[in-house]
Motif scaffolding. Structure first.
Motif, mmCIF file in Angstrom:
data_model
loop_
_atom_site.group_PDB
_atom_site.id
_atom_site.type_symbol
_atom_site.label_atom_id
_atom_site.label_comp_id
_atom_site.label_asym_id
_atom_site.label_seq_id
_atom_site.Cartn_x
_atom_site.Cartn_y
_atom_site.Cartn_z
ATOM 1 N N LEU A 3 -34.711 -17.880 -50.841
ATOM 2 C CA LEU A 3 -34.278 -18.503 -49.670
ATOM 3 C C LEU A 3 -33.017 -18.000 -48.898
ATOM 4 O O LEU A 3 -32.872 -18.088 -48.022
ATOM 5 C CB LEU A 3 -34.006 -20.099 -49.777
ATOM 6 N N SER A 4 -32.250 -17.391 -49.834
ATOM 7 C CA SER A 4 -30.834 -16.710 -49.220
ATOM 8 C C SER A 4 -30.495 -15.624 -50.048
ATOM 9 O O SER A 4 -30.948 -15.308 -50.877
ATOM 10 C CB SER A 4 -29.837 -18.094 -49.380
ATOM 11 N N LYS A 6 -27.692 -15.057 -50.753
ATOM 12 C CA LYS A 6 -26.294 -15.604 -51.424
ATOM 13 C C LYS A 6 -26.964 -16.081 -52.863
ATOM 14 O O LYS A 6 -27.984 -16.178 -53.023
ATOM 15 C CB LYS A 6 -25.607 -16.688 -50.804
ATOM 16 N N ILE A 7 -25.742 -16.381 -53.613
ATOM 17 C CA ILE A 7 -26.392 -17.153 -55.086
ATOM 18 C C ILE A 7 -26.899 -18.623 -55.042
ATOM 19 O O ILE A 7 -25.975 -19.238 -54.327
ATOM 20 C CB ILE A 7 -25.144 -17.147 -56.172
ATOM 21 N N ILE A 8 -28.174 -18.731 -55.056
ATOM 22 C CA ILE A 8 -28.537 -20.115 -54.908
ATOM 23 C C ILE A 8 -29.838 -20.534 -56.208
ATOM 24 O O ILE A 8 -30.042 -19.571 -56.736
ATOM 25 C CB ILE A 8 -29.525 -20.035 -53.509
ATOM 26 N N ILE A 55 -19.823 -25.307 -60.733
ATOM 27 C CA ILE A 55 -21.159 -24.900 -60.500
ATOM 28 C C ILE A 55 -22.214 -25.949 -59.588
ATOM 29 O O ILE A 55 -22.995 -25.465 -59.157
ATOM 30 C CB ILE A 55 -21.990 -24.341 -61.521
ATOM 31 N N GLY A 56 -21.794 -27.216 -59.780
ATOM 32 C CA GLY A 56 -22.546 -28.004 -59.187
ATOM 33 C C GLY A 56 -22.467 -28.043 -57.688
ATOM 34 O O GLY A 56 -23.164 -28.708 -56.889
ATOM 35 N N LYS A 57 -21.592 -27.245 -57.376
ATOM 36 C CA LYS A 57 -21.507 -27.039 -55.665
ATOM 37 C C LYS A 57 -22.536 -25.867 -55.325
ATOM 38 O O LYS A 57 -22.513 -25.932 -53.938
ATOM 39 C CB LYS A 57 -20.138 -26.566 -55.265
ATOM 40 N N ILE A 58 -23.222 -25.031 -56.028
ATOM 41 C CA ILE A 58 -24.163 -24.263 -55.643
ATOM 42 C C ILE A 58 -25.260 -24.824 -55.154
ATOM 43 O O ILE A 58 -25.955 -25.729 -55.825
ATOM 44 C CB ILE A 58 -24.457 -23.122 -56.955
ATOM 45 N N THR A 59 -25.609 -24.527 -54.192
ATOM 46 C CA THR A 59 -26.868 -25.016 -53.505
ATOM 47 C C THR A 59 -28.162 -24.976 -54.548
ATOM 48 O O THR A 59 -28.374 -23.870 -54.793
ATOM 49 C CB THR A 59 -27.305 -24.380 -52.071
ATOM 50 N N GLY A 60 -28.638 -25.944 -54.551
ATOM 51 C CA GLY A 60 -29.833 -26.242 -55.529
ATOM 52 C C GLY A 60 -29.566 -26.656 -56.893
ATOM 53 O O GLY A 60 -30.521 -26.800 -57.805
ATOM 54 N N PHE A 61 -28.213 -26.812 -57.203
ATOM 55 C CA PHE A 61 -28.031 -27.045 -58.434
ATOM 56 C C PHE A 61 -28.561 -28.707 -58.887
ATOM 57 O O PHE A 61 -28.889 -28.840 -59.911
ATOM 58 C CB PHE A 61 -26.276 -27.353 -58.796
ATOM 59 N N ASP A 62 -28.562 -29.482 -57.917
ATOM 60 C CA ASP A 62 -29.385 -30.659 -58.127
ATOM 61 C C ASP A 62 -30.716 -30.611 -58.743
ATOM 62 O O ASP A 62 -31.135 -31.717 -59.220
ATOM 63 C CB ASP A 62 -29.404 -31.570 -56.797
ATOM 64 N N LYS A 63 -31.308 -29.774 -58.630
ATOM 65 C CA LYS A 63 -32.662 -29.567 -59.203
ATOM 66 C C LYS A 63 -32.771 -29.189 -60.753
ATOM 67 O O LYS A 63 -33.770 -29.100 -61.293
ATOM 68 C CB LYS A 63 -33.571 -28.854 -58.244
#
Lengths: 208, 371
Positions: A3-4, A6-8, A55-63
Motif C-alpha cells: 500500500l505504500s 514506506k515501511i508499513i 514500533i506501535g507508531k508504524i501504520t498497520g501495527f494495530d493488526k
C-alpha cells in the motif's frame, strides 16, 4: 502490491530483526517452513532499545497478532533478552507483555516472542555462528578450520572468527556472495540441520 | 485551546479519544478513518450552543438539507437511540464541555412511542432505524471552576417551505433556537476544500479595515516576490504584480490563494481555533514549506490553534521540517506540534496514535508509513 513505498505493516505476524542478513535468513527459513503472511522489519542502523518502543507508531501495527523479535546474543544472551524485554514493555500506544524466558512466547494476546541466537548451547553468539553450525559436517569446513588455525598460529587474532569463517566458507561456493543472508537465499546453509531445530520450533508458532 | 476530545456515537465513530492536542495538530489516516467527522465534532465544541452549526455541518458534506434523513446521519449507524456525545477539555479557560445530541422525533412518531410504552402497538423497538426525525436537540454542560451549567439549543427542519419555488429562490432549510443564556468564550472556523474561497472579498475587507493587510502581503511575497500590494475593489480582491493593471487574486496559483485564505482566517480568528480539512489539497509540495512556516508564524502571533487533516506524506514531512527550522531561542515549535493517526478498530472503536516531534523525527528518518 504494498500500500505504500514506506515501511508499513500489512500482515498479522511481525518479526523484527537486526539487519538485512537476518531479514534474508529468516525469510528463507520461513519459506522452508511453509510459513506465509509474515512481515519482517529490520532495524538496520538502529538498536532495539530505541526502535522497539516506537514500533506501535508504524501504520498497520494495530493488526499485529503475533510479534517476534530475533536478536543475536552477542556476549551475553541474558543481557540481550532483558534489553529486548524492557523495550517491549516500553512500546507506546499498546500494552504488550513480553515472555518471561528467551526463545518462548507469552501466553497473552497479542502473542509476543523473543528469540536470542546463540552459538550452540553457549550463552553467546550471533547469526554467523548459527549458519556455521548448519554446515559443520560439510567437508569444506575442515579447510575453513585449518585456515583459522593457521592464522592463529601466526599470532594473528581474527577480529571476528565467526564472520571470518563464514566468509572463508562462502569463498568456496560456486557463486561469490558477500552476505550470509544472500548465502541463505542461494541455499548455501543447510536448512535441514538440527542446529536450526529450536529456531524452527519457535517460528512454527506462526503457523495458524 | 482544545487539548482533549472524546467522541461517542458520532457518525461512523463508535468511540474515539484524542488527548494532548497542542497548538499545531495534524490528523492523518486512511479514507473513512473519520478525520472529517473529528473536525466536525471539534467545530461543534468550539461553539457548543450554536445549533445552526449542525445544519452547517450537513451543508459542508453537501447533503440534501431538505431530505428527512438529513439529521440521522449524525448518529452512529443512523441509530437515533444511541445518544451522540462529544466531550472536550479546553486549556487556559479551564473548561470542560459535554455535548449530547439527541433526535427530535416527528410528532406522529412520538405518539407511536407513547403507545408502545402502553403496550398497545408492538412495533420494532430495536434500533429506531426506520423512524424519521424532525431535528436535533443539543444539550450541553459546561464545567468551570467546580461549577456546572446546563444549556439547551435545538435545530429543526423548516416545514413551511413554499410550494411553488422560483428558480434562484433561497430557502432556509432549517430553523434553530439557541440557548441565549449561554455566552461562548471561544471562536473558530471550519475550512474545507469546498468552502475555502467563499466570501474571500468580504473576509479580506475586515483585514483591510483593521489595517492588517501588510501581515498578509509580507508572507505572500515569499511565494510571489513580485506582489507589491493587495487591493479590494468592490467585493473582489486584486493583486498588484507591478503589471500595467491589477490582476484578480483568484487568477494566481492555488498555493498563493490558499495561503491568502488561511492567513485571513488566522487573523480573523484571533485567540481562536482553526479547523482545516485536507490542508494539502491543491498545494504543490514545493509550496508546503512556505505555507507551514507562514501558518506557524502568524498563528503564534494571533494565538490561534490549528487542527488540520491531511492524506499527504509530504505534508506531514513538511509540517515536521518547518517546525524544526522555524524554532529558535524564543519559540520552540517542537513542543507545540502533534500528529495523530486515526485507526479504525473492531466495532468502530477508533484509536488515535500520537506522534510528538521526536516520534515524527524518527519515523521520517526510518521511512515509516505513518498515514
Amino acid at each position: 502490491m504494498k500500500l505504500s513505498d514506506k515501511i508499513i505493516i500489512e500482515q498479522e505476524n511481525l518479526i523484527i530483526v537486526e539487519g538485512m542478513d537476518d531479514e534474508n535468513f529468516i525469510s528463507v527459513l520461513l519459506n522452508y517452513l511453509d510459513i506465509e503472511n509474515v512481515e519482517i522489519v529490520n532495524i538496520e542502523g538502529n538498536n532495539f532499545r530505541d526502535y522497539v518502543p516506537e514500533i506501535g507508531k508504524i501504520t498497520g501495527f494495530d493488526k499485529v497478532k503475533i510479534l517476534i523479535i530475533i536478536s543475536d546474543a552477542d556476549n551475553n544472551a541474558n543481557t540481550a533478552f532483558n534489553r529486548i524485554k524492557r523495550s517491549i514493555e516500553q512500546i507506546e500506544d499498546y500494552d504488550l507483555i513480553p515472555p518471561n524466558n528467551r526463545n518462548t512466547f507469552n501466553t497473552e494476546r497479542p502473542m509476543v516472542g523473543i528469540y536470542i541466537i546463540t552459538k550452540g548451547d553457549s550463552e553467546e553468539g550471533m547469526l554467523e555462528d548459527l549458519c556455521l553450525e548448519t554446515i559443520k559436517h560439510n567437508n569444506v569446513m575442515e579447510c575453513v578450520d585449518s585456515f583459522s588455525d593457521c592464522i592463529s598460529n601466526l599470532g594473528i587474532e581474527l577480529r571476528n572468527p565467526a564472520k571470518s569463517k563464514c566468509q572463508t566458507f562462502l569463498s568456496a561456493m560456486p557463486e561469490s556472495v558477500p552476505h550470509i543472508g544472500i548465502a541463505a537465499q542461494r541455499g548455501f546453509w543447510e536448512l535441514n540441520s538440527e542446529a536450526l531445530d529450536e529456531l524452527k520450533l519457535f517460528l512454527s508458532n506462526l503457523k495458524s | 485551546m482544545i487539548n482533549k476530545i472524546s467522541i461517542e456515537n458520532y457518525k461512523a465513530i463508535r468511540s474515539l479519544e484524542i488527548s494532548d492536542l497542542k497548538r499545531f495538530n495534524l490528523i492523518v489516516g486512511r479514507n473513512n478513518s473519520g478525520k472529517t467527522s473529528i473536525l466536525e465534532a471539534l467545530f461543534q465544541s468550539i461553539n457548543p450552543g450554536n445549533a445552526a452549526l449542525l445544519g452547517k455541518i450537513n451543508r459542508f458534506r453537501n447533503l440534501n438539507l431538505l431530505s428527512p434523513n438529513t439529521w440521522k446521519n449524525f448518529f452512529y449507524k443512523l441509530n437515533t437511540k444511541l445518544e451522540v456525545s462529544i466531550e472536550t477539555e479546553l486549556e487556559i479557560i479551564n473548561e470542560k464541555r459535554i455535548i449530547k445530541i439527541t433526535p427530535i422525533m416527528k410528532q406522529n412518531q412520538l405518539l407511536i412511542e407513547k403507545e408502545n410504552k402502553n403496550g398497545i402497538i408492538n412495533g420494532d423497538s430495536s434500533a429506531g432505524l426506520n423512524k424519521s426525525i424532525d431535528g436535533l436537540n443539543l444539550d450541553f454542560k459546561i464545567f468551570r471552576n467546580n461549577h456546572e451549567d446546563k444549556f439547551h439549543s435545538k435545530i429543526i427542519s423548516n416545514k413551511d417551505l413554499p410550494t411553488n419555488l422560483e428558480l434562484g429562490t433561497y430557502i432556509q432549510p432549517f430553523i434553530y433556537e439557541n440557548d441565549e443564556s449561554y455566552e461562548c468564550p471561544t471562536n473558530g472556523k471550519f475550512v474545507d476544500p469546498i468552502n475555502i474561497f467563499d466570501a474571500l472579498g468580504d473576509r479580506f475587507s475586515k483585514i483591510v479595515i483593521q489595517k492588517q493587510k501588510d501581515e498578509i502581503i509580507r508572507r505572500l511575497q515569499k511565494i510571489e516576490p513580485e506582489l507589491s500590494n493587495i487591493e479590494l475593489v468592490g467585493s473582489l480582491v486584486y493583486a498588484d504584480l507591478n503589471y500595467e493593471e491589477l490582476v484578480e487574486i483568484k487568477t494566481m496559483g492555488d498555493g498563493i490563494l490558499k495561503l491568502f485564505s488561511f492567513l485571513i482566517d488566522i487573523i480573523r480568528n484571533k485567540n481562536g481555533i482553526l479547523l482545516i480539512d485536507e490542508i494539502e489539497n491543491g498545494l504543490h509540495f514545493s509550496t508546503l514549506n512556505l505555507v507551514w512556516k507562514s501558518i506557524f508564524n502568524l498563528a503564534y502571533k494571533y494565538n490561534v490553534q490549528i487542527i488540520a487533516t491531511t492524506h499527504s506524506y509530504e505534508c506531514v514531512k513538511s509540517f515536521y521540517n518547518c517546525c524544526d527550522e522555524t524554532s529558535d531561542s524564543t519559540v520552540n515549535i517542537q513542543q507545540d506540534i502533534r500528529v495523530f493517526r486515526i485507526e479504525r478498530k473492531e466495532e468502530d472503536n477508533f484509536k488515535a496514535i500520537k506522534y510528538t516531534a521526536s516520534n515524527l523525527e524518527k519515523a521520517l528518518e526510518r521511512d515509516w508509513e505513518i498515514r
